[in-house]
Scaffold this motif. Structure first.
Motif, mmCIF file in Angstrom:
data_model
loop_
_atom_site.group_PDB
_atom_site.id
_atom_site.type_symbol
_atom_site.label_atom_id
_atom_site.label_comp_id
_atom_site.label_asym_id
_atom_site.label_seq_id
_atom_site.Cartn_x
_atom_site.Cartn_y
_atom_site.Cartn_z
ATOM 1 N N MET A 52 10.983 -49.414 33.426
ATOM 2 C CA MET A 52 10.212 -49.405 32.197
ATOM 3 C C MET A 52 9.180 -50.616 31.676
ATOM 4 S SD MET A 52 12.524 -46.612 30.055
ATOM 5 C CE MET A 52 10.927 -46.350 29.142
ATOM 6 N N LYS A 53 9.683 -51.860 31.958
ATOM 7 C CA LYS A 53 9.237 -52.928 31.593
ATOM 8 C C LYS A 53 7.996 -53.287 32.486
ATOM 9 C CE LYS A 53 8.286 -55.905 28.897
ATOM 10 N NZ LYS A 53 7.108 -55.502 29.242
ATOM 11 N N THR A 54 8.136 -53.035 33.911
ATOM 12 C CA THR A 54 7.187 -53.309 34.914
ATOM 13 C C THR A 54 5.934 -52.187 34.624
ATOM 14 O OG1 THR A 54 8.142 -51.652 36.446
ATOM 15 C CG2 THR A 54 8.327 -54.097 36.691
ATOM 16 N N GLN A 55 6.263 -50.948 33.903
ATOM 17 C CA GLN A 55 5.332 -50.069 33.624
ATOM 18 C C GLN A 55 4.532 -50.262 32.226
ATOM 19 O OE1 GLN A 55 4.227 -48.441 36.127
ATOM 20 N NE2 GLN A 55 5.242 -46.735 36.707
ATOM 21 N N ILE A 56 5.444 -50.478 31.228
ATOM 22 C CA ILE A 56 5.248 -50.614 29.875
ATOM 23 C C ILE A 56 4.894 -52.378 29.560
ATOM 24 C CG2 ILE A 56 5.477 -50.218 27.319
ATOM 25 C CD1 ILE A 56 7.299 -47.831 28.130
ATOM 26 N N GLY A 57 3.786 -52.693 29.800
ATOM 27 C CA GLY A 57 3.484 -53.933 29.748
ATOM 28 C C GLY A 57 2.317 -54.289 29.455
ATOM 29 N N LEU A 58 1.259 -54.474 30.104
ATOM 30 C CA LEU A 58 -0.147 -54.722 29.804
ATOM 31 C C LEU A 58 -0.995 -53.475 29.676
ATOM 32 C CD1 LEU A 58 -0.347 -57.869 32.065
ATOM 33 C CD2 LEU A 58 0.182 -58.051 29.751
ATOM 34 N N GLY A 59 -0.753 -52.792 30.749
ATOM 35 C CA GLY A 59 -1.832 -51.521 30.581
ATOM 36 C C GLY A 59 -1.681 -50.685 29.546
ATOM 37 N N VAL A 60 -0.384 -50.567 28.906
ATOM 38 C CA VAL A 60 -0.511 -49.632 27.493
ATOM 39 C C VAL A 60 -1.365 -50.157 26.391
ATOM 40 C CG1 VAL A 60 1.350 -50.918 26.508
ATOM 41 C CG2 VAL A 60 1.100 -48.568 25.821
ATOM 42 N N LEU A 61 -1.661 -51.560 26.517
ATOM 43 C CA LEU A 61 -2.436 -52.226 25.571
ATOM 44 C C LEU A 61 -3.785 -51.832 25.598
ATOM 45 C CD1 LEU A 61 -0.875 -55.712 25.681
ATOM 46 C CD2 LEU A 61 -0.284 -53.833 24.182
ATOM 47 N N SER A 62 -4.280 -51.180 26.608
ATOM 48 C CA SER A 62 -5.868 -50.733 26.733
ATOM 49 C C SER A 62 -5.805 -49.236 26.802
ATOM 50 C CB SER A 62 -6.416 -51.443 28.107
ATOM 51 O OG SER A 62 -6.288 -52.774 27.873
ATOM 52 N N ILE A 63 -4.997 -48.567 26.871
ATOM 53 C CA ILE A 63 -5.080 -47.134 26.875
ATOM 54 C C ILE A 63 -5.914 -46.538 25.616
ATOM 55 C CG2 ILE A 63 -3.834 -44.839 26.659
ATOM 56 C CD1 ILE A 63 -1.367 -45.983 28.258
ATOM 57 N N PRO A 64 -5.905 -46.635 24.352
ATOM 58 C CA PRO A 64 -6.815 -46.165 23.421
ATOM 59 C C PRO A 64 -8.036 -46.465 23.793
ATOM 60 C CG PRO A 64 -4.756 -47.140 22.427
ATOM 61 C CD PRO A 64 -4.743 -47.417 23.786
ATOM 62 N N ALA A 65 -8.495 -47.928 24.165
ATOM 63 C CA ALA A 65 -9.939 -48.164 24.496
ATOM 64 C C ALA A 65 -10.438 -47.152 25.680
ATOM 65 C CB ALA A 65 -10.016 -49.616 24.977
ATOM 66 N N ALA A 66 -9.552 -46.919 26.554
ATOM 67 C CA ALA A 66 -9.878 -46.013 27.823
ATOM 68 C C ALA A 66 -9.969 -44.704 27.237
ATOM 69 C CB ALA A 66 -8.777 -46.163 28.853
ATOM 70 N N PHE A 67 -9.287 -44.191 26.243
ATOM 71 C CA PHE A 67 -9.716 -42.786 25.854
ATOM 72 C C PHE A 67 -11.068 -43.007 24.946
ATOM 73 C CE2 PHE A 67 -5.137 -40.798 25.018
ATOM 74 C CZ PHE A 67 -5.017 -41.045 26.523
ATOM 75 N N ASP A 68 -11.369 -44.043 24.333
ATOM 76 C CA ASP A 68 -12.633 -44.230 23.700
ATOM 77 C C ASP A 68 -13.566 -44.165 24.647
ATOM 78 O OD1 ASP A 68 -14.559 -44.585 21.770
ATOM 79 O OD2 ASP A 68 -14.780 -46.794 22.282
ATOM 80 N N ALA A 69 -13.808 -44.512 26.037
ATOM 81 C CA ALA A 69 -14.687 -44.380 27.062
ATOM 82 C C ALA A 69 -14.948 -42.977 27.436
ATOM 83 C CB ALA A 69 -14.436 -45.197 27.876
ATOM 84 N N LEU A 70 -13.586 -42.317 27.708
ATOM 85 C CA LEU A 70 -13.726 -40.958 28.391
ATOM 86 C C LEU A 70 -13.993 -39.654 27.352
ATOM 87 C CD1 LEU A 70 -10.820 -41.731 30.924
ATOM 88 C CD2 LEU A 70 -13.264 -41.467 31.587
ATOM 89 N N GLY A 71 -13.287 -40.124 25.983
ATOM 90 C CA GLY A 71 -13.083 -39.031 25.173
ATOM 91 C C GLY A 71 -11.523 -38.501 25.301
ATOM 92 N N LEU A 72 -10.862 -38.080 24.213
ATOM 93 C CA LEU A 72 -9.775 -37.674 23.824
ATOM 94 C C LEU A 72 -9.003 -36.894 24.813
ATOM 95 C CD1 LEU A 72 -7.447 -38.454 21.882
ATOM 96 C CD2 LEU A 72 -7.877 -36.448 20.496
ATOM 97 N N VAL A 73 -9.902 -35.747 25.060
ATOM 98 C CA VAL A 73 -8.869 -34.504 26.039
ATOM 99 C C VAL A 73 -9.132 -35.169 27.499
ATOM 100 C CG1 VAL A 73 -9.361 -32.252 27.014
ATOM 101 C CG2 VAL A 73 -9.417 -32.638 24.348
ATOM 102 N N PRO A 74 -10.465 -35.714 27.935
ATOM 103 C CA PRO A 74 -10.492 -36.070 29.289
ATOM 104 C C PRO A 74 -9.406 -37.308 29.482
ATOM 105 C CG PRO A 74 -12.605 -35.824 28.507
ATOM 106 C CD PRO A 74 -11.688 -35.550 27.296
ATOM 107 N N GLY A 75 -9.524 -38.216 28.591
ATOM 108 C CA GLY A 75 -8.402 -39.291 28.808
ATOM 109 C C GLY A 75 -7.058 -38.801 28.875
ATOM 110 N N VAL A 76 -6.747 -37.889 27.933
ATOM 111 C CA VAL A 76 -5.326 -37.396 28.082
ATOM 112 C C VAL A 76 -5.123 -36.794 29.535
ATOM 113 C CG1 VAL A 76 -3.726 -35.855 27.430
ATOM 114 C CG2 VAL A 76 -4.879 -37.091 25.744
#
Length: 483
Positions: A65-89
């Motif tokens: 979990m620590k190798t997964q939940i680290g740096l990538g999670v900090l940019s997920i909302p910004a990725a949703f902003d680029a794609l839109g909420l539904v396509p992002g999910v």
């Protein structure tokens, strides 16, 4: 080149052909009967040397979990902003499904081929010496870049907590020293406690921001109340991004699951690797649930004014508090992602020698030299590409997909291709479906690698052209304000 494990199909006690050292339980889980006092990779585990087979079940979950939940999670909302909420999910869940299958293949491949420690060994089995060297080089590059992003995130946190107390280059140097020192602990079993502390702290910091953006009037970057008395989030259900923005966002989401290559090292150091699959499923289920929750809530309340890293989204006070809690988590991430490539180099240099598991001077010198080399290169990368979002998407696209898509598809085909002549009826169709799936994973990985790298490079060029808020290389400017 090593020969693949010999299998005999049709044996009711060994239907998957796992060999004499494994058997299947009633629920179909691969069982390990190999004593942890001897390992096919590390050799004899002695009392006088480091124990490289000492990670328990809960420790395995924490490390994954620590190798997964680290740096990538900090940019997920910004990725949703680029794609839109539904396509992002949808994209996030699709990547979760593919990487969960990839993680499963890592465990089954390891238990079929006990001599495999890392993805380079798997490459050697499948493609010979060239495959071993290519996979090994990409593996090291990938984790060194991730280590660099870990150091960069630490400098952002120190800037945020101290209100830019000194030059960012100094904070990067501090991150280098901390990362090198803790990553020099020689076994994952002894790093487990750092992973637990880091996991709790990073989740606490993210949930603080998630709650804060929900109860505040507006995110920190939104227009002030004087400019816009009533502010309404401009989140989009479906966005219309350019190809560059879309593929960059997808690469960022892929990076959120980019701990997959580390799972080889984790299963290799487990005391009881027969429980790997259960630990992996707990990890992936928890990680995906957290990612979807945080991504939806933060983006819903922040809209286009979401920060990346996300911890800067809720104002100065919350930013300081959240980064304060995040510091141990970011330190744990930097420790793990520096340790993993260092261990890879260390094994390549000392494998099949008595120095590998003995406390000799050669053992210690090679280990510290490996750790220092990884840490110093990571420090240079963090200084040269100091824009968090661009660095994350570049790593995810150029190196991450190659480490968690293509190899796992090839690994399944390597172990199961011979079944085309033995399976009959429904079993053959199931096998054919898995062949198609494996080929799809490989092709999807190449598409994301090429397209995502292009999008990320374009983004980095734009960041350099702007050269504001600490985006220039080796800058003293406050990089916590550039998000």
């Amino acid at each position: 080149m090593s020969e693949p494990t010999k299998i005999e199909k049709g044996d009711e006690h060994d239907p998957e052909g796992l060999g004499l050292h494994s058997h299947l339980s009633q629920i179909g889980e691969v069982q390990d009967t190999e004593t942890p006092t001897y390992d096919a990779v590390f050799g004899e585990i002695t009392e006088g040397g480091p124990n490289y087979r000492n990670v328990g079940f809960l420790g395995t979950v924490a490390l994954m979990m620590k190798t997964q939940i680290g740096l990538g999670v900090l940019s997920i909302p910004a990725a949703f902003d680029a794609l839109g909420l539904v396509p992002g999910v949808i994209c996030l869940c699709a990547i979760a499904v593919i990487t969960t299958w990839s993680d499963y293949v890592v465990g089954t491949f390891k238990l079929r081929h006990r001599e495999v420690y890392g993805i380079d060994d798997a490459g050697g089995l499948m493609f010979g010496r060239l495959g071993k060297e290519v996979f090994g080089a990409v593996f090291c590059l990938y984790w060194v870049f991730v280590s660099g992003s870990g150091m960069l995130s630490l400098s952002i946190a120190l800037n945020a907590v101290s209100t830019h107390g000194t030059c960012t280059a100094v904070f990067l140097a501090i991150a280098f020293v901390v990362g090198f020192s803790l990553a020099s602990i020689r076994t994952l079993g002894r790093i487990t406690w750092i992973a637990w502390v880091g996991l709790v702290c990073i989740l606490t910091s993210i949930f603080i921001v998630t709650i804060a953006v929900g109860i505040q009037d507006r995110p920190a970057a939104a227009p002030s109340s004087e400019e816009t008395p009533v502010w309404v989030s401009d989140y989009k259900i479906v966005n219309n991004p350019s190809f560059t923005s879309a593929i960059k966002a997808v690469s960022t989401l892929a990076f959120a699951y980019a701990g997959t290559p580390a799972f080889f090292a984790v299963v290799s150091e487990m005391r009881e690797p027969q429980y790997y699959t259960q630990a992996m499923l707990i990890c992936q289920t928890g990680v995906t649930t957290i990612y979807v929750t945080i991504g939806i809530v933060v983006y819903y309340y922040c809209g286009s004014y979401v920060a990346s890293p996300v911890l800067g989204s809720a104002g100065i006070i919350v930013k300081k508090v959240s980064y304060g809690f995040a510091l141990p988590g970011l330190i744990a991430t930097t420790t793990l992602v520096t340790h993993i490539p260092a261990k890879h180099i260390f094994l390549r240099l000392l494998r099949n020698t008595h120095h590998l598991t003995a406390n000799t001077l050669t053992h210690k010198l090679v280990w510290f030299a490996s750790t220092f080399t990884v840490a110093i290169v990571a420090y240079i990368i963090a200084s040269a590409i100091p824009v968090f979002d661009s660095l994350i998407s570049l790593i995810g696209a150029l190196l991450g997909t190659f480490m968690m898509f293509q190899p796992m598809g090839c690994m399944w085909l390597y172990d199961n291709w011979a079944r085309k002549t033995t399976e009959q009826g429904w079993a053959w169709w199931r096998w054919a479906g898995m062949v198609c799936w494996s080929v799809f994973v490989v092709l999807a990985g190449f598409f994301l690698m090429v397209g995502g790298t292009y999008g990320s490079v374009v983004g980095i060029i734009e960041d350099y052209e702007a050269a504001e808020g600490g985006s220039a290389a080796w800058s003293c400017a406050d990089n916590s304000n550039s998000v």
